[in-house]
Design an enzyme around this catalytic site. Structure first.
Site: not given
Ligand code: HSE
Length: 433
Positions: A126, A202
């Site tokens: 999650e 993501k």
């Molecule tokens: N590096 C990511 C961001 C955070 O800047 O959203 C970790 O997923």
């Protein structure tokens, strides 16, 4: 009998996770049954923000994974290796895994889930998308009745912070990035964030949950924000748009069997809720049938927020282990059973609106040439505005109607064929949401 955690990594998120687990009062009662058994770190000498009994902290990470007492391995090391090998070893040792590692799942989810399903263990993540925002379990469970049509996310906090600062303070990308690095908001090597790799990882995870197929990482069209400048941010604002790094996964409206998956800086109309997601915040906007539209909004990174999601996964596994006969395999609402890879529509077939800014020689025929090239290639214009001058060059901004990406680029190629190449320069091209 307590459920024993082997925690790998004691950085920001590892520390936040340990803090919650060491202080369960007032949280879900199941947390009282969870114990940090061992913590794996790279160096024992590094000063830590949290006091843990020294005997549970070790550099012997493999030893944690093989420890028969450990029920759940929490991988918070990040990156591809050694995280991938450690996760696979944990699975082989019959451990359940909680991870915040989007890169390893996006790129090696196939082998990890195949191994996990065979071993009958859970891999929950999650925290990997949207930090503290609950989105993966909601996609698997609460939204399960819907046919998802599109997921659109602002899922990288670093780039959202940079774009917000550029707009609010009128400062250049390089300036804001340097300051964000000093403040610790951006990594010393900002590539994963500013070039869109993190958002691509993501969206590939979101897309595979929403649409039920795996996504090949190389199929994702990806562009970052390095080329965004305050000129375009200002013009977009005047036209009623904010520029955001959007990650989009959607069913192709023509074929219905293929997906479009892309990450790129995009003009978002101010009337859309995603336009007001600012700073380090993240949001995921889901469109489904019959639900309609729902937006998940919150802190996309940070110690407490990310640890909140990690601990929720630990809780879910503990609840499953307490109530389900694990010899029957992985619970279908907590596992991942995709067999196939999605067919991804080639980008030239994408239909979208474009914003383009041109610097034109101020002489007869230039605007006519622009209009003719768009028209000849089936690109219908919503607006064409001569905004002003940069030196002796007229600055012209065009917003198209929905057009095929391939047609738009053919029009741009034709524009370049003007008598003197110097007469029309393409200053920037961005998609419009
Ligand atoms: N590096 C990511 C961001 C955070 O800047 O959203 C970790 O997923």
């Amino acid at each position: 009998m307590a459920f024993k955690i082997g925690l790998l990594g004691l950085g920001t998120v590892g520390t936040g996770t340990a803090e919650i687990l060491l202080n369960p009062a007032g949280r879900n009662a199941l947390l009282g049954e969870v114990e940090i058994h061992r913590v794996g770190v790279r160096s024992l000498d590094k000063p830590r923000a949290i006091a843990l009994p020294p005997e549970i902290v070790t550099t012997d990470v493999e030893g944690i994974i093989e420890d028969p007492e450990v029920d759940i391995v929490v991988e918070l090391i990040g990156g591809i290796e050694p995280a991938r090998s450690l996760i696979l070893k944990a699975i082989a040792s019959g451990k359940h895994v909680v991870t915040a590692n989007k890169a390893v799942i996006a790129r090696h989810g196939d082998e990890i889930y195949t191994a996990a399903n065979k071993a009958g263990v859970y891999i929950l993540l999650e925290a990997a998308v949207g930090g503290g925002i609950p989105i993966l379990q909601p996609l698997k469970q609460s939204l399960g009745a819907n046919r998802i049509q599109r997921i659109t996310g602002i899922i990288n906090g670093t780039t959202n912070y940079i774009l917000t600062q550029m707009k609010e303070a009128g400062r250049d990308f390089a300036d804001v990035l340097a300051e964000a690095q000093q403040l610790g908001y951006a990594e010393a090597d900002p590539t994963a964030d500013v070039d869109g790799f993190d958002a691509a990882d993501k969206i590939s995870i979101l897309a595979s949950l929403a649409f039920g197929d795996r996504i090949r990482y190389e199929d994702i069209e990806r562009e970052g924000i390095r080329q965004i400048n305050t000129t375009d941010i200002t013009y977009a604002d005047r036209l009623g748009f904010a520029i955001k790094l959007l990650a989009i996964a959607q069913k192709d409206s023509h074929t219905r069997n293929s997906l479009q998956v892309r990450v790129g800086p995009t003009l978002v109309p101010y009337k859309h809720p995603l336009a007001s997601v600012n700073g380090v915040y993240n949001a995921i906007f889901v469109e489904g049938d019959p639900l309609g539209e729902v937006m998940f909004y919150g802190p996309g990174a940070g110690k407490g927020a990310t640890a909140s999601a990690v601990v929720a996964d630990i809780l879910n596994i503990v609840a499953l282990l307490k109530s389900i006969d694990t010899s029957k395999g992985v619970h279908p609402l907590y596992g991942c059973f995709h067999q196939d890879y999605a067919t991804v529509t080639p980008i030239e077939e994408l239909e979208t609106k474009f914003y383009a800014r041109f610097l034109c020689g101020d002489r007869p025929g230039v605007l006519g040439h622009l209009g003719t090239c768009f028209g000849n290639n089936g690109v219908s214009l919503e607006s064409l505005v001569q905004i002003g001058f940069q030196g002796d060059r007229a600055e012209v901004v065009v917003v198209t109607h929905d057009v095929r990406e391939g047609n738009f680029h053919r029009a741009i190629d034709a524009i370049h064929q003007f008598e003197s190449v110097d007469d029309i320069k393409v200053a920037s091209i961005l998609r419009v949401f």
